[in-house]
Design a protein around this motif. Structure first.
Motif, mmCIF file in Angstrom:
data_model
loop_
_atom_site.group_PDB
_atom_site.id
_atom_site.type_symbol
_atom_site.label_atom_id
_atom_site.label_comp_id
_atom_site.label_asym_id
_atom_site.label_seq_id
_atom_site.Cartn_x
_atom_site.Cartn_y
_atom_site.Cartn_z
ATOM 1 N N ILE A 19 47.112 47.914 114.949
ATOM 2 C CA ILE A 19 45.847 48.092 114.233
ATOM 3 C C ILE A 19 45.490 46.823 113.473
ATOM 4 O O ILE A 19 44.340 46.359 113.502
ATOM 5 C CB ILE A 19 45.941 49.294 113.268
ATOM 6 C CG1 ILE A 19 46.088 50.595 114.064
ATOM 7 C CG2 ILE A 19 44.720 49.352 112.354
ATOM 8 C CD1 ILE A 19 46.405 51.801 113.213
ATOM 9 N N ALA A 20 46.484 46.239 112.783
ATOM 10 C CA ALA A 20 46.235 45.013 112.024
ATOM 11 C C ALA A 20 45.811 43.874 112.948
ATOM 12 O O ALA A 20 44.933 43.069 112.598
ATOM 13 C CB ALA A 20 47.496 44.614 111.246
ATOM 14 N N PHE A 21 46.440 43.785 114.124
ATOM 15 C CA PHE A 21 46.065 42.763 115.110
ATOM 16 C C PHE A 21 44.599 42.924 115.507
ATOM 17 O O PHE A 21 43.832 41.940 115.524
ATOM 18 C CB PHE A 21 46.962 42.882 116.344
ATOM 19 C CG PHE A 21 46.672 41.863 117.423
ATOM 20 C CD1 PHE A 21 47.361 40.661 117.460
ATOM 21 C CD2 PHE A 21 45.708 42.109 118.396
ATOM 22 C CE1 PHE A 21 47.099 39.726 118.452
ATOM 23 C CE2 PHE A 21 45.429 41.175 119.388
ATOM 24 C CZ PHE A 21 46.127 39.974 119.414
ATOM 25 N N CYS A 22 44.201 44.149 115.815
ATOM 26 C CA CYS A 22 42.821 44.409 116.244
ATOM 27 C C CYS A 22 41.823 44.145 115.128
ATOM 28 O O CYS A 22 40.752 43.575 115.363
ATOM 29 C CB CYS A 22 42.698 45.855 116.731
ATOM 30 S SG CYS A 22 43.620 46.218 118.239
ATOM 31 N N VAL A 23 42.179 44.563 113.896
ATOM 32 C CA VAL A 23 41.277 44.325 112.761
ATOM 33 C C VAL A 23 41.119 42.831 112.522
ATOM 34 O O VAL A 23 40.005 42.333 112.304
ATOM 35 C CB VAL A 23 41.815 45.028 111.487
ATOM 36 C CG1 VAL A 23 40.976 44.637 110.266
ATOM 37 C CG2 VAL A 23 41.806 46.539 111.665
ATOM 38 N N GLY A 24 42.235 42.083 112.571
ATOM 39 C CA GLY A 24 42.170 40.636 112.401
ATOM 40 C C GLY A 24 41.327 39.974 113.477
ATOM 41 O O GLY A 24 40.521 39.076 113.190
ATOM 42 N N PHE A 25 41.513 40.422 114.718
ATOM 43 C CA PHE A 25 40.742 39.879 115.840
ATOM 44 C C PHE A 25 39.249 40.119 115.623
ATOM 45 O O PHE A 25 38.421 39.206 115.803
ATOM 46 C CB PHE A 25 41.195 40.528 117.148
ATOM 47 C CG PHE A 25 40.596 39.928 118.387
ATOM 48 C CD1 PHE A 25 41.273 38.946 119.094
ATOM 49 C CD2 PHE A 25 39.350 40.341 118.852
ATOM 50 C CE1 PHE A 25 40.723 38.381 120.234
ATOM 51 C CE2 PHE A 25 38.798 39.791 119.990
ATOM 52 C CZ PHE A 25 39.480 38.807 120.685
ATOM 53 N N CYS A 26 38.889 41.331 115.225
ATOM 54 C CA CYS A 26 37.473 41.696 115.054
ATOM 55 C C CYS A 26 36.841 40.973 113.871
ATOM 56 O O CYS A 26 35.716 40.467 113.970
ATOM 57 C CB CYS A 26 37.340 43.207 114.871
ATOM 58 S SG CYS A 26 37.764 44.169 116.344
ATOM 59 N N ILE A 27 37.553 40.937 112.729
ATOM 60 C CA ILE A 27 36.982 40.300 111.542
ATOM 61 C C ILE A 27 36.752 38.815 111.786
ATOM 62 O O ILE A 27 35.682 38.273 111.438
ATOM 63 C CB ILE A 27 37.898 40.513 110.313
ATOM 64 C CG1 ILE A 27 37.784 41.952 109.827
ATOM 65 C CG2 ILE A 27 37.534 39.536 109.186
ATOM 66 C CD1 ILE A 27 38.618 42.273 108.612
ATOM 67 N N TYR A 28 37.718 38.138 112.427
ATOM 68 C CA TYR A 28 37.509 36.709 112.649
ATOM 69 C C TYR A 28 36.450 36.458 113.714
ATOM 70 O O TYR A 28 35.751 35.430 113.671
ATOM 71 C CB TYR A 28 38.808 36.005 113.027
ATOM 72 C CG TYR A 28 38.651 34.504 112.985
ATOM 73 C CD1 TYR A 28 38.486 33.846 111.767
ATOM 74 C CD2 TYR A 28 38.604 33.744 114.147
ATOM 75 C CE1 TYR A 28 38.301 32.479 111.712
ATOM 76 C CE2 TYR A 28 38.425 32.372 114.104
ATOM 77 C CZ TYR A 28 38.267 31.752 112.877
ATOM 78 O OH TYR A 28 38.066 30.390 112.827
ATOM 79 N N SER A 29 36.296 37.381 114.650
ATOM 80 C CA SER A 29 35.223 37.247 115.640
ATOM 81 C C SER A 29 33.865 37.265 114.952
ATOM 82 O O SER A 29 32.954 36.511 115.312
ATOM 83 C CB SER A 29 35.315 38.383 116.669
ATOM 84 O OG SER A 29 36.515 38.289 117.414
ATOM 85 N N VAL A 30 33.725 38.133 113.948
ATOM 86 C CA VAL A 30 32.483 38.198 113.172
ATOM 87 C C VAL A 30 32.296 36.923 112.366
ATOM 88 O O VAL A 30 31.190 36.358 112.293
ATOM 89 C CB VAL A 30 32.492 39.427 112.239
ATOM 90 C CG1 VAL A 30 31.288 39.393 111.296
ATOM 91 C CG2 VAL A 30 32.503 40.715 113.047
#
Length: 335
Positions: free
Chosen positions: A147-158
């Motif tokens: 979950i943390a990996f996905c959240v990090g991926f999404c936030i930095y994509s934004v």
């Protein structure tokens, strides 16, 4: 009664030692990115983390209740005090081993595995475990890094989209300021989850010793203050070896990367604390950094370091369980 009191006092002392070690072992998770980007000096970062860990530790207690009652039933545990003492000593031993080698291991895995291992050894049976509660804890421990990996991926994509055409120098400067907030937030969230584990251990011991009134699993006030203080002091000592691993050996961290990773891990930890689930802040922080790194540039992530950490994460639970079982068998002979 003297025997029970002495063992209980020993458990309290070792639990506070565990919290102290947890403080300097996991401090790096909260401040590594801010130090590596020079948003904060090491001394200021450690001081800030110590204060925010202390405040966070006093704010939440739900995770403590989970540790107290969801792994084993404290009201039915035979040789309970010896089980708890063996568990906390085994968890401390594994934390120190991983700290010596600078490996960002999981204090949560170590403690939960140790409780399970000592309890199983005491009964010579796996039936002593609360399978429903224990399985939920393990599932959260396994899922939280993903979950943390996905959240990090999404936030930095934004972040990449929003600041695509921004001035690099100005953006880096602003994100360094923002990292002061995100490092504080992450330190606070660390306190809301990790300090609760020692509170749960002490409360478990008090219940077994008959020193907890009303059959409650809520930590007593002195337990909250003692654990918060121990973690705050441990945080003040710092964990520089692990700061080096988390802050630089996973990927080259820039201010925007660090802020995104801090925010991602803090959000993940807050959700878990609100739901009364213990998780590994080490797993969450490292996975957030990996997610941000993968979003930024997959080849820029040092996957060998990540692989070494994953191996440690996998072996921590069974090794700590075996250590706790061995310690229990030794104590059972003499105590």
């Amino acid at each position: 009664m003297d025997y029970i009191l002495v063992i209980t006092i020993a458990i309290v002392i070792f639990s506070l030692i565990f919290d102290f070690i947890n403080g300097f072992h996991d401090t790096a998770n909260a401040v590594a990115t801010a130090v590596s980007t020079r948003a904060l000096t090491p001394k200021v970062a450690i001081f800030l983390a110590a204060i925010m860990n202390f405040i966070g530790a006093l704010t939440f207690t739900g995770v403590a209740g989970t540790i107290t009652s969801d792994i084993v039933d404290p009201f039915k545990l035979q040789n309970g005090l010896v089980v708890v003492l063996a568990a906390i000593i085994a968890a401390i031993a594994w934390n120190l081993i991983t700290w010596v080698y600078g490996i960002p291991s999981s204090s949560s895995h170590a403690l939960i595995g140790a409780i399970a291992g000592a309890a199983i050894a005491s009964q010579h049976s796996f039936n002593v475990l609360h399978y429903q509660g224990f399985s939920k804890i393990i599932i959260v421990l396994l899922l939280s890094p993903l979950i943390a990996f996905c959240v990090g991926f999404c936030i930095y994509s934004v972040v990449k989209i929003v600041f695509k055409n921004a001035n690099l120098t100005k953006t880096n400067r602003n994100f360094r300021y923002f990292q002061i907030f995100t490092a504080s937030l992450q330190s606070f969230s660390h306190g809301t989850n990790d300090a609760q584990k020692s509170m749960g251990i002490i409360t478990l011991a008090l219940i077994v010793a008959g020193l907890q009134n009303g059959g409650s699993v809520e930590p007593q006030f002195w337990v909250k203050v003692a654990c918060a203080t121990a973690m705050g002091l441990g945080t003040a000592v710092g964990g520089w070896k692990i700061i080096k691993t988390v802050g630089g050996n996973i990927m080259k961290i820039r201010p925007a990367n660090g802020a995104a990773a801090d925010l991602s891990s803090a959000l993940t930890i807050f959700v878990a604390s609100s739901l009364h689930f213990p998780l590994s802040t080490t797993h969450v922080v490292s996975s957030s950094i990996l997610g941000v790194g993968a979003s930024n540039r997959i080849k820029g992530v040092k996957w060998n370091t990540a692989k070494r950490m994953v191996i440690t994460w996998v072996i921590t639970l069974p090794i700590s369980a075996i250590l706790a079982a061995l310690v229990f068998f030794v104590f059972d002979i003499f105590l």
